[in-house]
Design a protein around this motif. Sequence first.
Motif, PDB file in Angstrom:
ATOM      1  N   THR A 152       1.050  -1.050  -0.068  1.00 38.46           N
ATOM      2  CA  THR A 152      -0.051  -0.009  -0.221  1.00 38.46           C
ATOM      3  C   THR A 152       0.819   1.331  -0.079  1.00 38.46           C
ATOM      4  O   THR A 152       0.593   2.040  -0.791  1.00 38.46           O
ATOM      5  N   ALA A 153       2.016   1.239   0.794  1.00 38.00           N
ATOM      6  CA  ALA A 153       2.861   2.464   0.876  1.00 38.00           C
ATOM      7  C   ALA A 153       3.505   2.418  -0.591  1.00 38.00           C
ATOM      8  O   ALA A 153       3.407   3.736  -1.129  1.00 38.00           O
ATOM      9  N   GLU A 154       3.881   1.573  -1.282  1.00 39.80           N
ATOM     10  CA  GLU A 154       4.628   1.672  -2.598  1.00 39.80           C
ATOM     11  C   GLU A 154       3.588   2.330  -3.357  1.00 39.80           C
ATOM     12  O   GLU A 154       3.876   3.101  -4.373  1.00 39.80           O
ATOM     13  N   ASN A 155       2.359   1.697  -3.270  1.00 41.53           N
ATOM     14  CA  ASN A 155       1.189   2.078  -4.296  1.00 41.53           C
ATOM     15  C   ASN A 155       0.829   3.587  -4.047  1.00 41.53           C
ATOM     16  O   ASN A 155       0.896   4.477  -5.036  1.00 41.53           O
ATOM     17  N   LEU A 156       0.753   4.092  -2.733  1.00 39.36           N
ATOM     18  CA  LEU A 156       0.680   5.683  -2.491  1.00 39.36           C
ATOM     19  C   LEU A 156       1.885   6.382  -3.012  1.00 39.36           C
ATOM     20  O   LEU A 156       1.488   7.412  -3.453  1.00 39.36           O
ATOM     21  N   LYS A 157       3.194   5.754  -2.823  1.00 37.49           N
ATOM     22  CA  LYS A 157       4.233   6.610  -3.132  1.00 37.49           C
ATOM     23  C   LYS A 157       4.295   6.817  -4.556  1.00 37.49           C
ATOM     24  O   LYS A 157       4.492   7.881  -5.305  1.00 37.49           O
ATOM     25  N   GLY A 158       3.841   5.769  -5.324  1.00 37.19           N
ATOM     26  CA  GLY A 158       3.545   5.817  -7.096  1.00 37.19           C
ATOM     27  C   GLY A 158       2.388   6.906  -7.363  1.00 37.19           C
ATOM     28  O   GLY A 158       2.735   7.685  -8.094  1.00 37.19           O
ATOM     29  N   ARG A 159       1.465   6.911  -6.552  1.00 32.53           N
ATOM     30  CA  ARG A 159       0.357   7.999  -6.891  1.00 32.53           C
ATOM     31  C   ARG A 159       0.773   9.206  -6.410  1.00 32.53           C
ATOM     32  O   ARG A 159       0.452  10.267  -7.291  1.00 32.53           O
ATOM     33  N   SER A 160       1.516   9.497  -5.374  1.00 33.62           N
ATOM     34  CA  SER A 160       2.137  10.709  -5.098  1.00 33.62           C
ATOM     35  C   SER A 160       2.828  11.714  -6.048  1.00 33.62           C
ATOM     36  O   SER A 160       2.992  12.510  -6.060  1.00 33.62           O
ATOM     37  N   ARG A 161       3.459  10.624  -6.939  1.00 30.71           N
ATOM     38  CA  ARG A 161       4.591  11.272  -7.717  1.00 30.71           C
ATOM     39  C   ARG A 161       3.736  11.933  -8.859  1.00 30.71           C
ATOM     40  O   ARG A 161       4.217  12.688  -9.673  1.00 30.71           O
ATOM     41  N   ASN A 162       2.489  11.614  -9.241  1.00 30.00           N
ATOM     42  CA  ASN A 162       1.567  12.268 -10.054  1.00 30.00           C
ATOM     43  C   ASN A 162       1.118  13.465  -9.833  1.00 30.00           C
ATOM     44  O   ASN A 162       0.855  14.508 -10.725  1.00 30.00           O
ATOM     45  N   PHE A 163       1.169  13.795  -8.410  1.00 28.79           N
ATOM     46  CA  PHE A 163       0.794  15.187  -7.808  1.00 28.79           C
ATOM     47  C   PHE A 163       2.129  15.928  -7.940  1.00 28.79           C
ATOM     48  O   PHE A 163       3.164  15.550  -7.637  1.00 28.79           O
ATOM     49  N   SER A 164       1.927  17.268  -8.222  1.00 26.97           N
ATOM     50  CA  SER A 164       3.102  18.293  -8.162  1.00 26.97           C
ATOM     51  C   SER A 164       2.481  19.375  -7.482  1.00 26.97           C
ATOM     52  O   SER A 164       1.387  19.824  -7.170  1.00 26.97           O
ATOM     53  N   LEU A 165       3.536  19.888  -6.553  1.00 28.40           N
ATOM     54  CA  LEU A 165       3.251  21.274  -5.775  1.00 28.40           C
ATOM     55  C   LEU A 165       3.705  22.374  -6.266  1.00 28.40           C
ATOM     56  O   LEU A 165       4.237  22.881  -6.943  1.00 28.40           O
TER      57      LEU A 165
END
Length: 165
Positions: A152-165
């Motif tokens: 789940t953490a790996e999955n969330l890490k991959g999804r968080s890359r799609n977001f930019s700040l």
Amino acid sequence: MLRLRQHELGDQGRGFAVVAAEIRTLSDDVSKSVSEISEIATNVKRNSLELDAVFTESRKSTEDGKRTLELTKTSFEEMETSVEKMRTLSHSMQTRFDRVKSNQQVIQKALSDITSISEESTAGNEEVAASAERLSVTSETMNHFVKELAETAENLKGRSRNFSL
């Protein structure tokens, strides 16, 4: 609590060794007494045979009558002494047999105590084994949850890359 039981078993083991040594000593004493009784019985038989010979001889010669009576008296005195020794040895053996019986009861009690401690120890070992099995199952379950959490953490890490700040 287990150390206390081990200590108790050690005391009983030492007590058992003392009782066993006493039984060996008593056994040796009884064996010696039996040998002495056998010797006394042989002496009684020998004295009886001598007495018979004396009576036969006294019938043949009245002149030797007085000597025969003295030999008879001596033989009876020896027999009386032998019988007294047998009675004393018999009493001694009875006393020793009573001590052996008493020691046997002590040994039986010690063995009963050892059996009880052994049974309690076995029950404790079974409880430890059951706890270890439950711990193993719990460990496997936690391992499974950790793997899922890592995924789940790996999955969330991959999804968080799609977001930019």
